[in-house]
Design a protein around this motif. Sequence first.
Motif, PDB file in Angstrom:
ATOM      1  N   VAL A 127       6.935   2.469  -6.457  1.00  0.00           N
ATOM      2  CA  VAL A 127       7.096   2.319  -5.011  1.00  0.00           C
ATOM      3  C   VAL A 127       6.984   0.843  -4.622  1.00  0.00           C
ATOM      4  O   VAL A 127       7.771   0.323  -3.823  1.00  0.00           O
ATOM      5  N   ALA A 128       5.998   0.159  -5.180  1.00  0.00           N
ATOM      6  CA  ALA A 128       5.700  -1.220  -4.789  1.00  0.00           C
ATOM      7  C   ALA A 128       6.790  -2.207  -5.195  1.00  0.00           C
ATOM      8  O   ALA A 128       7.149  -3.096  -4.415  1.00  0.00           O
ATOM      9  N   ASP A 173      -5.632   2.532  -2.958  1.00  0.00           N
ATOM     10  CA  ASP A 173      -4.766   2.254  -1.807  1.00  0.00           C
ATOM     11  C   ASP A 173      -3.550   1.413  -2.152  1.00  0.00           C
ATOM     12  O   ASP A 173      -2.647   1.247  -1.328  1.00  0.00           O
ATOM     13  N   TYR A 224      -5.496  -4.831  -2.456  1.00  0.00           N
ATOM     14  CA  TYR A 224      -5.955  -3.525  -1.985  1.00  0.00           C
ATOM     15  C   TYR A 224      -7.159  -3.004  -2.762  1.00  0.00           C
ATOM     16  O   TYR A 224      -7.416  -1.799  -2.796  1.00  0.00           O
ATOM     17  N   THR A 228       0.828  -1.198   0.000  1.00  0.00           N
ATOM     18  CA  THR A 228       0.000   0.000   0.000  1.00  0.00           C
ATOM     19  C   THR A 228       0.870   1.258   0.000  1.00  0.00           C
ATOM     20  O   THR A 228       2.101   1.185   0.113  1.00  0.00           O
ATOM     21  N   THR A 229       0.218   2.377  -0.101  1.00  0.00           N
ATOM     22  CA  THR A 229       0.910   3.659  -0.280  1.00  0.00           C
ATOM     23  C   THR A 229       1.766   4.072   0.914  1.00  0.00           C
ATOM     24  O   THR A 229       2.701   4.850   0.750  1.00  0.00           O
ATOM     25  N   THR A 230       1.471   3.570   2.111  1.00  0.00           N
ATOM     26  CA  THR A 230       2.199   3.998   3.312  1.00  0.00           C
ATOM     27  C   THR A 230       3.227   2.977   3.794  1.00  0.00           C
ATOM     28  O   THR A 230       3.837   3.177   4.843  1.00  0.00           O
ATOM     29  N   ASP A 231       3.438   1.898   3.056  1.00  0.00           N
ATOM     30  CA  ASP A 231       4.356   0.848   3.511  1.00  0.00           C
ATOM     31  C   ASP A 231       5.809   1.300   3.467  1.00  0.00           C
ATOM     32  O   ASP A 231       6.215   2.070   2.592  1.00  0.00           O
ATOM     33  N   ALA A 275       0.003   0.735  -3.748  1.00  0.00           N
ATOM     34  CA  ALA A 275       1.152   1.593  -4.082  1.00  0.00           C
ATOM     35  C   ALA A 275       1.408   1.570  -5.582  1.00  0.00           C
ATOM     36  O   ALA A 275       1.168   0.573  -6.260  1.00  0.00           O
ATOM     37  N   ARG A 276       1.874   2.683  -6.095  1.00  0.00           N
ATOM     38  CA  ARG A 276       2.251   2.788  -7.505  1.00  0.00           C
ATOM     39  C   ARG A 276       3.417   1.822  -7.775  1.00  0.00           C
ATOM     40  O   ARG A 276       4.209   1.541  -6.867  1.00  0.00           O
TER      41      ARG A 276
END
Length: 145
Positions: A101-102, A95, A82, A34-37, A97-98
């Motif tokens: 990032v992922a 939710d 997600y 997810t985006t905040t990981d 991640a792009r």
Amino acid sequence: MKVLLQRCKNASVTVDGKVTGSIDHGYLLLVGITTTDTEKEISYLVDKITGLRLFEDSDGKMNHSITESGGSILSVSQFTLYADTRKGRRPSFIDAARPEVAKPLWELFNHQLRDKGFVVETGVFGAMMDVTFTNDGPVTIMLEA
């Protein structure tokens, strides 16, 4: 971060007709970022996954970890973990991640598992994959950090 862990008798992933990863017994891990990981969530889940006692002892009780069972891991990136389906009929993946990032976080997750001594086979990040496996038990557990 979410990981859908499935204890398996065997598992493989194929991309464009070519097997990219295959294991005998162990875990099939579907991994969602997810985006905040961060590395913190990865380290937590690596420790949790490798320490869980999900393999049976001689009495048929789940008392052995993947380490004790000599199992391997097949890790497959799975952004659809997600999916938000609360509204409408088409899931939203806001939710997840792009990819930029992922992918590095998924690769770090796999690297940390290998650093613990596991054979880790993988799918191909972002590819359309055919995943086949024989669920053992069945044992399927959703883990989240």
